[in-house]
Design a protein around this motif. Structure first.
Motif, PDB file in Angstrom:
ATOM      1  N   HIS A   9      -3.053   6.967  -3.519  1.00 65.42           N
ATOM      2  CA  HIS A   9      -3.346   8.164  -4.320  1.00 65.42           C
ATOM      3  C   HIS A   9      -3.143   7.793  -5.781  1.00 65.42           C
ATOM      4  CE1 HIS A   9      -3.586  10.996  -0.875  1.00 65.42           C
ATOM      5  NE2 HIS A   9      -2.854  10.051  -0.314  1.00 65.42           N
ATOM      6  N   GLU A  90      -9.065  11.779   1.215  1.00 62.12           N
ATOM      7  CA  GLU A  90      -8.403  11.830   2.495  1.00 62.12           C
ATOM      8  C   GLU A  90      -8.654  13.197   3.130  1.00 62.12           C
ATOM      9  OE1 GLU A  90      -4.228  10.930   2.087  1.00 62.12           O
ATOM     10  OE2 GLU A  90      -3.743  11.464   4.134  1.00 62.12           O
ATOM     11  N   ASP A 202      -0.390   4.119   0.766  1.00 63.29           N
ATOM     12  CA  ASP A 202      -0.286   5.574   0.589  1.00 63.29           C
ATOM     13  C   ASP A 202       0.541   5.911  -0.660  1.00 63.29           C
ATOM     14  OD1 ASP A 202      -1.109   8.107   1.267  1.00 63.29           O
ATOM     15  OD2 ASP A 202       0.451   8.471   2.762  1.00 63.29           O
TER      16      ASP A 202
HETATM   17 ZN   LIG Z   1      -2.603   9.634   1.777  1.00 66.95          ZN
END
Ligand SMILES: [Zn+2]
Length: 251
Positions: A9, A90, A202
């Protein structure tokens, strides 16, 4: 080619440009920047524009962020930029999110967001990056009905029988630095063949073992943990996961 962080992200990091510089210095060949809201989709596109060829964009609305999001606006944005993106994500379902637990009727709206984004991914012929926490079976069933037939069940920590269905349906799974701490994630990665595993961070998710937020360069930690878990040489694991990511996302 060097390793690729297939799920970060980036737009949510406190210093995305610094994180990109450190990722390059660490030998990464690229970062797939995923989005979670209409606003972060904008941030992702800006970062892709700034770091062309290294930062690749995935656009979508996340299943824990849909509450105040405008689905029509999100779909328009994804369609408008479909040609520049490498994935839709996502997206997914999260039945463990506190607002969904409090009001189970929100599941219906969450599924609506997921299905419409799956359909658009199919129309645009783009792979999907799927978040499936607490909703693994429904995520797989809906992806099979409506999805593009390619993508990754990111950070897969669900039941192993559903994992078999995910792999049979042709999807990849991915792991994060949580491999060091999560027995569910370890079990899933042990069961999955190496050629179907992708590595990611992540970011900026917290790395428990290190007491700090992650960034894309930490994909090297994911790779080390995966090689250890599989009992394979690091170079082989790096080559196989990079090859799979390049093929899936057409990078
Ligand atoms: Zn994620």
């Amino acid at each position: 080619m060097g390793p690729l962080d297939t799920h970060a992200h980036l737009a949510d990091l406190p210093d995305p440009d610094g994180a990109v510089a450190r990722a390059r210095d660490s030998g990464l060949s690229g970062v797939i920047a995923v989005s979670a809201t209409v606003a972060t989709c904008g941030g992702t596109l800006r970062l892709m524009g700034k770091h062309g060829g290294f930062v690749h964009a995935a656009l979508g609305v996340h299943p824990t962020e849909f509450f105040d999001q405008d689905l029509g606006a999100a779909l328009d944005l994804i369609r408008e930029h479909g040609g520049e993106c490498i994935a839709v994500g996502e997206i997914g379902l999260d039945y463990w999110h506190k607002l969904v637990r409090r009001d189970p009727t929100t599941k219906e709206r969450q599924r609506g967001f997921y299905v419409e984004q799956l359909r658009l991914a199919r129309e645009l012929d783009l792979p999907v990056s799927i978040h499936s926490r607490g909703a693994w079976g429904d995520c797989l069933a809906l992806a099979s009905w409506h999805g593009p037939g390619k993508g990754v069940f990111h950070w897969y920590s669900g039941p192993l029988d559903i994992l078999d269905g995910v792999l049979d349906a042709g999807y990849h799974v991915s792991c994060t630095p949580a491999l060091g701490a999560s027995s569910e994630l370890r079990a899933a990665m042990l069961r999955s063949p190496l050629e179907r595993i992708l590595v990611e961070t992540d970011s900026p998710v917290w790395i428990k073992g290190e007491g700090r937020a992650s960034e894309p360069a930490d994909v090297l930690l994911t790779l080390r943990l995966l090689a250890e878990l599989k009992g394979l040489p690091l170079g082989d694991v790096e080559a196989a996961t990079s090859r799979s990511a390049a093929r899936l996302f057409k990078i």
